[in-house]
Design a protein around this motif. Structure first.
Motif, mmCIF file in Angstrom:
data_model
loop_
_atom_site.group_PDB
_atom_site.id
_atom_site.type_symbol
_atom_site.label_atom_id
_atom_site.label_comp_id
_atom_site.label_asym_id
_atom_site.label_seq_id
_atom_site.Cartn_x
_atom_site.Cartn_y
_atom_site.Cartn_z
ATOM 1 N N ASP A 103 0.826 -1.218 0.000
ATOM 2 C CA ASP A 103 0.000 0.000 0.000
ATOM 3 C C ASP A 103 0.854 1.259 0.000
ATOM 4 O O ASP A 103 0.623 2.209 0.753
ATOM 5 C CB ASP A 103 -0.933 0.018 1.216
ATOM 6 C CG ASP A 103 -1.867 -1.181 1.224
ATOM 7 O OD1 ASP A 103 -2.236 -1.631 0.120
ATOM 8 O OD2 ASP A 103 -2.192 -1.655 2.313
ATOM 9 N N LEU A 104 1.896 1.281 -0.849
ATOM 10 C CA LEU A 104 2.724 2.474 -0.982
ATOM 11 C C LEU A 104 1.983 3.488 -1.835
ATOM 12 O O LEU A 104 1.645 3.225 -2.989
ATOM 13 C CB LEU A 104 4.072 2.120 -1.627
ATOM 14 C CG LEU A 104 5.089 3.255 -1.760
ATOM 15 C CD1 LEU A 104 5.505 3.734 -0.378
ATOM 16 C CD2 LEU A 104 6.304 2.785 -2.547
ATOM 17 N N THR A 105 1.756 4.663 -1.265
ATOM 18 C CA THR A 105 0.978 5.693 -1.965
ATOM 19 C C THR A 105 1.837 6.917 -2.210
ATOM 20 O O THR A 105 2.951 7.041 -1.684
ATOM 21 C CB THR A 105 -0.261 6.099 -1.145
ATOM 22 O OG1 THR A 105 0.185 6.709 0.081
ATOM 23 C CG2 THR A 105 -1.125 4.889 -0.815
ATOM 24 N N LEU A 106 1.289 7.823 -3.012
ATOM 25 C CA LEU A 106 1.983 9.075 -3.298
ATOM 26 C C LEU A 106 2.167 9.887 -2.010
ATOM 27 O O LEU A 106 3.178 10.556 -1.818
ATOM 28 C CB LEU A 106 1.202 9.882 -4.339
ATOM 29 C CG LEU A 106 1.830 11.207 -4.775
ATOM 30 C CD1 LEU A 106 3.205 10.981 -5.381
ATOM 31 C CD2 LEU A 106 0.910 11.925 -5.769
ATOM 32 N N GLY A 107 1.171 9.804 -1.131
ATOM 33 C CA GLY A 107 1.278 10.511 0.151
ATOM 34 C C GLY A 107 2.440 9.989 0.983
ATOM 35 O O GLY A 107 3.137 10.760 1.661
ATOM 36 N N ASP A 108 2.666 8.656 0.934
ATOM 37 C CA ASP A 108 3.803 8.096 1.669
ATOM 38 C C ASP A 108 5.129 8.626 1.137
ATOM 39 O O ASP A 108 6.035 8.956 1.907
ATOM 40 C CB ASP A 108 3.791 6.566 1.562
ATOM 41 C CG ASP A 108 2.594 5.952 2.268
ATOM 42 O OD1 ASP A 108 2.105 6.577 3.228
ATOM 43 O OD2 ASP A 108 2.149 4.865 1.858
ATOM 44 N N VAL A 109 5.216 8.702 -0.179
ATOM 45 C CA VAL A 109 6.445 9.204 -0.786
ATOM 46 C C VAL A 109 6.693 10.654 -0.396
ATOM 47 O O VAL A 109 7.809 11.054 -0.057
ATOM 48 C CB VAL A 109 6.388 9.061 -2.319
ATOM 49 C CG1 VAL A 109 7.618 9.709 -2.963
ATOM 50 C CG2 VAL A 109 6.295 7.600 -2.716
ATOM 51 N N LEU A 110 5.622 11.453 -0.420
ATOM 52 C CA LEU A 110 5.757 12.862 -0.041
ATOM 53 C C LEU A 110 6.176 12.994 1.425
ATOM 54 O O LEU A 110 7.019 13.830 1.779
ATOM 55 C CB LEU A 110 4.441 13.603 -0.290
ATOM 56 C CG LEU A 110 4.058 13.776 -1.768
ATOM 57 C CD1 LEU A 110 2.691 14.427 -1.898
ATOM 58 C CD2 LEU A 110 5.112 14.603 -2.505
ATOM 59 N N ARG A 111 5.568 12.158 2.295
ATOM 60 C CA ARG A 111 5.941 12.207 3.707
ATOM 61 C C ARG A 111 7.414 11.845 3.911
ATOM 62 O O ARG A 111 8.113 12.458 4.714
ATOM 63 C CB ARG A 111 5.055 11.255 4.525
ATOM 64 C CG ARG A 111 3.699 11.840 4.887
ATOM 65 C CD ARG A 111 3.060 11.071 6.034
ATOM 66 N NE ARG A 111 2.876 9.663 5.721
ATOM 67 C CZ ARG A 111 1.796 9.185 5.085
ATOM 68 N NH1 ARG A 111 0.828 10.009 4.696
ATOM 69 N NH2 ARG A 111 1.693 7.897 4.824
ATOM 70 N N VAL A 112 7.868 10.827 3.167
ATOM 71 C CA VAL A 112 9.268 10.410 3.267
ATOM 72 C C VAL A 112 10.193 11.532 2.813
ATOM 73 O O VAL A 112 11.209 11.833 3.463
ATOM 74 C CB VAL A 112 9.515 9.137 2.436
ATOM 75 C CG1 VAL A 112 11.020 8.868 2.308
ATOM 76 C CG2 VAL A 112 8.836 7.938 3.074
ATOM 77 N N LEU A 113 9.836 12.179 1.698
ATOM 78 C CA LEU A 113 10.666 13.275 1.193
ATOM 79 C C LEU A 113 10.726 14.429 2.188
ATOM 80 O O LEU A 113 11.792 15.022 2.413
ATOM 81 C CB LEU A 113 10.132 13.760 -0.156
ATOM 82 C CG LEU A 113 10.268 12.776 -1.323
ATOM 83 C CD1 LEU A 113 9.620 13.339 -2.582
ATOM 84 C CD2 LEU A 113 11.735 12.457 -1.589
ATOM 85 N N ILE A 114 9.592 14.743 2.781
ATOM 86 C CA ILE A 114 9.557 15.829 3.771
ATOM 87 C C ILE A 114 10.380 15.450 4.995
ATOM 88 O O ILE A 114 11.143 16.261 5.537
ATOM 89 C CB ILE A 114 8.096 16.150 4.163
ATOM 90 C CG1 ILE A 114 7.353 16.759 2.973
ATOM 91 C CG2 ILE A 114 8.064 17.115 5.349
ATOM 92 C CD1 ILE A 114 5.867 16.936 3.207
ATOM 93 N N MET A 115 10.256 14.177 5.434
ATOM 94 C CA MET A 115 11.034 13.726 6.597
ATOM 95 C C MET A 115 12.531 13.760 6.306
ATOM 96 O O MET A 115 13.324 14.126 7.183
ATOM 97 C CB MET A 115 10.613 12.313 6.990
ATOM 98 C CG MET A 115 9.244 12.225 7.648
ATOM 99 S SD MET A 115 8.836 10.529 8.138
ATOM 100 C CE MET A 115 10.097 10.243 9.386
ATOM 101 N N VAL A 116 12.910 13.385 5.088
ATOM 102 C CA VAL A 116 14.329 13.425 4.728
ATOM 103 C C VAL A 116 14.843 14.858 4.756
ATOM 104 O O VAL A 116 15.933 15.140 5.293
ATOM 105 C CB VAL A 116 14.553 12.798 3.340
ATOM 106 C CG1 VAL A 116 15.984 13.069 2.853
ATOM 107 C CG2 VAL A 116 14.285 11.306 3.366
ATOM 108 N N LEU A 117 14.045 15.789 4.217
ATOM 109 C CA LEU A 117 14.453 17.193 4.187
ATOM 110 C C LEU A 117 14.562 17.768 5.601
ATOM 111 O O LEU A 117 15.571 18.388 5.967
ATOM 112 C CB LEU A 117 13.467 18.011 3.356
ATOM 113 C CG LEU A 117 13.750 19.520 3.263
ATOM 114 C CD1 LEU A 117 15.113 19.758 2.628
ATOM 115 C CD2 LEU A 117 12.650 20.227 2.477
ATOM 116 N N VAL A 118 13.514 17.528 6.403
ATOM 117 C CA VAL A 118 13.529 18.031 7.782
ATOM 118 C C VAL A 118 14.634 17.354 8.595
ATOM 119 O O VAL A 118 15.354 17.998 9.364
ATOM 120 C CB VAL A 118 12.151 17.814 8.443
ATOM 121 C CG1 VAL A 118 12.208 18.192 9.917
ATOM 122 C CG2 VAL A 118 11.081 18.624 7.729
ATOM 123 N N GLY A 119 14.786 16.035 8.421
ATOM 124 C CA GLY A 119 15.819 15.304 9.137
ATOM 125 C C GLY A 119 17.208 15.801 8.788
ATOM 126 O O GLY A 119 18.074 15.939 9.663
#
Length: 274
Positions: free
Chosen positions: A19-35
């Motif tokens: 159940d990998l969704t576009l929202g998951d990808v966006l959340r991961v990208l945001i977490m990587v940037l913030v992290g």
């Protein structure tokens, strides 16, 4: 043509994430940037703290790298949880791998640990003359794994840090000065004042002897064939052997000038005729 959702679903099934969704990808990208921003800020603070601490100056590079790796590892675990991957599974797998690596590299890890101990405690520095575990020499290099000794006869000896960190270490240079105890013998026929004058004349003529504490001469032992005189003096660590050999050479000439006999063990045999 496949939609974005279908492509993500295919990728998710491939790597074991359902159940990998576009929202998951966006959340991961945001977490990587913030992290990344948070890690950068934290590492800046760690760098400043390490620069202020003199105790860890020798190993601050290693501490900085270890903290950086640890923070990125935490971020990776958070990303895994977001994608539905159990962090406990990853930790368990890494624990097994870490155990296998530690067993395979047991001696190497022991040397690294010993190197960290030596770098933090600083029992010696490069250039010090050190005696440890039956080895004497000048320290020419200190790495995380090995310490290099250069012996007086110009041999390089590489000693594992695990061995050095667990043995007695004698540093002859750290305190800046050394005491020298010379034991000289003279005949019983030579007056004590005359022997003391000969020794003190030698002490005054040899350069490199410290005035404070002042040199002293004692009668230390009455031996079978001579009287032993203990001469105690202080020198700079770097001048120790120069002063020692100069005294050994000059004291004999001084004894001769003052008429003091330097005796040696001997046996007198008396033949009695009957």
């Amino acid at each position: 043509m496949e939609t974005v959702e279908e492509v993500l679903q295919t990728v998710g099934n491939t790597v074991g994430i359902r159940d990998l969704t576009l929202g998951d990808v966006l959340r991961v990208l945001i977490m990587v940037l913030v992290g990344w921003l948070v890690i950068r800020l934290l590492m800046r603070m760690v760098g400043r703290l390490l620069d202020k601490s003199k105790a860890v100056a020798a190993i601050k590079t290693y501490i900085y790298t270890a903290v950086n790796i640890f923070l990125w590892f935490l971020l990776a675990l958070m990303l895994a949880e977001t994608l539905g991957i159990k962090a406990t599974s990853i930790i368990a797998m890494l624990s097994v791998v870490g155990l296998a690596v530690s067993l395979a590299l047991q001696n190497t890890l022991a040397n690294l640990a010993g190197g960290l101990v030596l770098l933090v405690t600083k029992p010696f520095l490069v250039g010090d003359y050190v005696e440890a575990d039956g080895i004497s020499g000048t320290i020419s290099n200190l790495s995380l794994s090995y310490t290099t000794f250069v012996t007086p006869d110009n041999k390089e000896i590489f000693v594992p840090n695990s061995q050095l960190s667990s043995t007695k270490i004698v540093n002859y240079n750290h305190l800046g000065r050394r005491r020298m105890d010379l034991k000289l013998t003279a005949s019983y026929d030579a007056p004590t004042a005359q022997v003391r004058a000969a020794i003190q004349e030698t002490l005054a003529a040899v350069p490199g002897i410290l005035e404070d504490p002042a040199p002293v001469v004692y009668v230390s032992e009455y031996q079978s064939s001579s009287i032993e005189y203990l001469t105690r003096l202080w020198t700079a660590s770097d001048d120790y052997w120069t002063v020692y050999y100069a005294l050994m050479e000059d004291v004999r000439e001084s004894f001769a000038r003052h008429g003091v006999e330097m005796t040696y063990d001997h046996l007198n045999v008396h033949i009695v005729e009957k």
